[in-house]
Design a protein around this motif. Structure first.
Motif: not given
Length: 416
Positions: A44, A48, A123, A299-300, A303
């Protein structure tokens, strides 16, 4: 054995993201860290960082626009109270010229968001199907899948999956994918700890592969959380993922709203609508992370944290930078770019959009004018072969209308 991989237009992007994940996992594995969770976090961060230049460019544009806000206010004041189409189009044209002068792109934020959508989808697929892209994880499942193919028939395997309510992608488990092993490994990756024991007891013994299963569980566990399992609406340590996603999404949303600049009334209305939507995003993030696998939730949440952190840091940087110098550089760069564009004869997207709107407005006005003119001509039209009624309405002799009018006059006389 070739595992299930996403096909279609975005297939190269899925493969690229899978390659990044495989590289990160192998690197950590060589250092003795066997964890898909840590791999997802680093994954991640890397992704980013790849899109950070776009976010930085969007922030820079917002800061310049905020600095020259007085010039936008002059245009707004100039056209205050003028609601006709022509004045509104002139106002938009002047705002666009001002933006071009300073190299401001209103679509930069939208482009960043649009770019992130396919990245998130890719992803999501990679994390949902780690064995399809990470070779070392795939190697742990291969002997187990080969054993199941020889010991269990397809119908019995499918029945166990159905009774266990395992969520699979459409078409991932068919007779064909079972025979090749693709569907078996994709299914096994969704197993929780209890399902491994249930399968071994009720379907086919996997005692010979306890070593592989132990390593699989180790790789799929992060801080005591099974990454293949959704947190759900129950008390567990996995709830920390959706809670973190909600908190960091809220902080990120608030930080980004501070960058917003309003140049006219129409944009103000748009911003209000967007702000209402963005306030719902933290709740949306919580629901997403509580219903999807914990790996996707990590991941969320990570992020959202990185988005908040980078927004705060870039805001702090631009609050300290010399804005006069920044604006001068932006103007010089924009001047060169605009000169090249004019020389090439190309028009920006907003220019084409404005021209199309002007053409449509002119066509509407022309149509309305013709309709009014035609209506006036018909209203004053008088035929030489028509007869006059007592209501000063003329009908053609012998026509149905003339006969109906004669009947009406007769009925009026009888009524009197």
């Amino acid at each position: 054995m070739i595992l299930i991989k996403k096909t279609g237009l975005l297939a190269p992007l899925y493969s690229f993201m899978g390659w990044i994940m495989n590289t990160i996992y192998n690197m950590l594995n060589s250092m003795g860290v066997v964890s898909i969770g840590f791999s997802i976090i680093i994954f991640t961060v890397v992704v980013r960082l790849l899109i950070f230049p776009l976010s930085l460019k969007s922030t820079r544009s917002s800061k310049i626009q905020k600095y020259i806000q007085p010039e936008f206010n002059k245009i707004t004041k100039k056209y205050k109270g003028k609601k006709d189409q022509q004045s509104m189009m002139k106002q938009q044209a002047e705002i666009r010229e001002l933006q071009q002068k300073y190299g401001i792109k209103m679509t930069s934020g939208c482009i960043t968001a649009l770019i992130q959508l396919p990245i998130f989808f890719s992803l999501y697929w990679v994390i949902r199907n780690i064995p399809s892209y990470v070779s070392k994880v795939h190697a742990l499942y291969t002997p187990i899948a080969d054993h199941i193919k020889g010991a269990v028939d397809y119908d019995k395997f499918k029945e166990f999956v159905s009774q266990s309510k395992i969520m699979l992608e459409s078409g991932s488990l068919t007779q064909k994918t079972f025979n090749t092993g693709e569907g078996i490994i994709d299914t096994l990756y969704k197993f929780t700890g209890s399902l491994w024991d249930s399968f071994s007891t009720n379907v086919a013994s996997l005692s010979s592969y306890n070593g592989n299963i132990s390593k699989i569980k180790e790789a799929n566990t992060f801080l005591g959380i099974n990454l293949a399992e959704a947190p759900g609406f129950k008390w567990s340590i996995a709830l920390i993922i959706p809670v973190c996603a909600l908190v960091f999404q809220y902080l990120s949303t608030m930080a980004m709203q501070k960058q917003q600049v309003i140049t006219d009334a129409s944009q103000e209305a748009t911003m209000k609508t967007m702000n209402k939507f963005t306030k719902i995003m933290p709740i949306f993030s919580f629901i997403i992370c509580i219903t999807v696998s914990a790996g996707v939730g990590i991941y969320w949440a990570v992020g959202a944290f990185i988005s908040w952190l980078t927004t705060v840091l870039t805001n702090a940087y631009y609050d300290r930078v010399d804005m006069d110098q920044l604006v001068e550089k932006a103007m010089a760069k924009a001047e060169i770019k605009n000169a090249k564009r004019k020389a090439s004869g190309k028009k920006t997207f907003m220019e084409r959009l404005t021209e199309n709107a002007a053409a449509q407005q002119a066509a509407r006005e022309n149509t309305e004018g013709m309709e009014k003119f035609g209506g006036a001509r018909l209203k004053n039209y008088t035929s030489n072969t028509s007869t006059q009624s007592k209501d000063n309405v003329k009908y053609r002799q012998g026509s149905i209308a003339a006969k109906a009018n004669a009947m009406r006059q007769y009925n009026d006389k009888e009524s009197k």
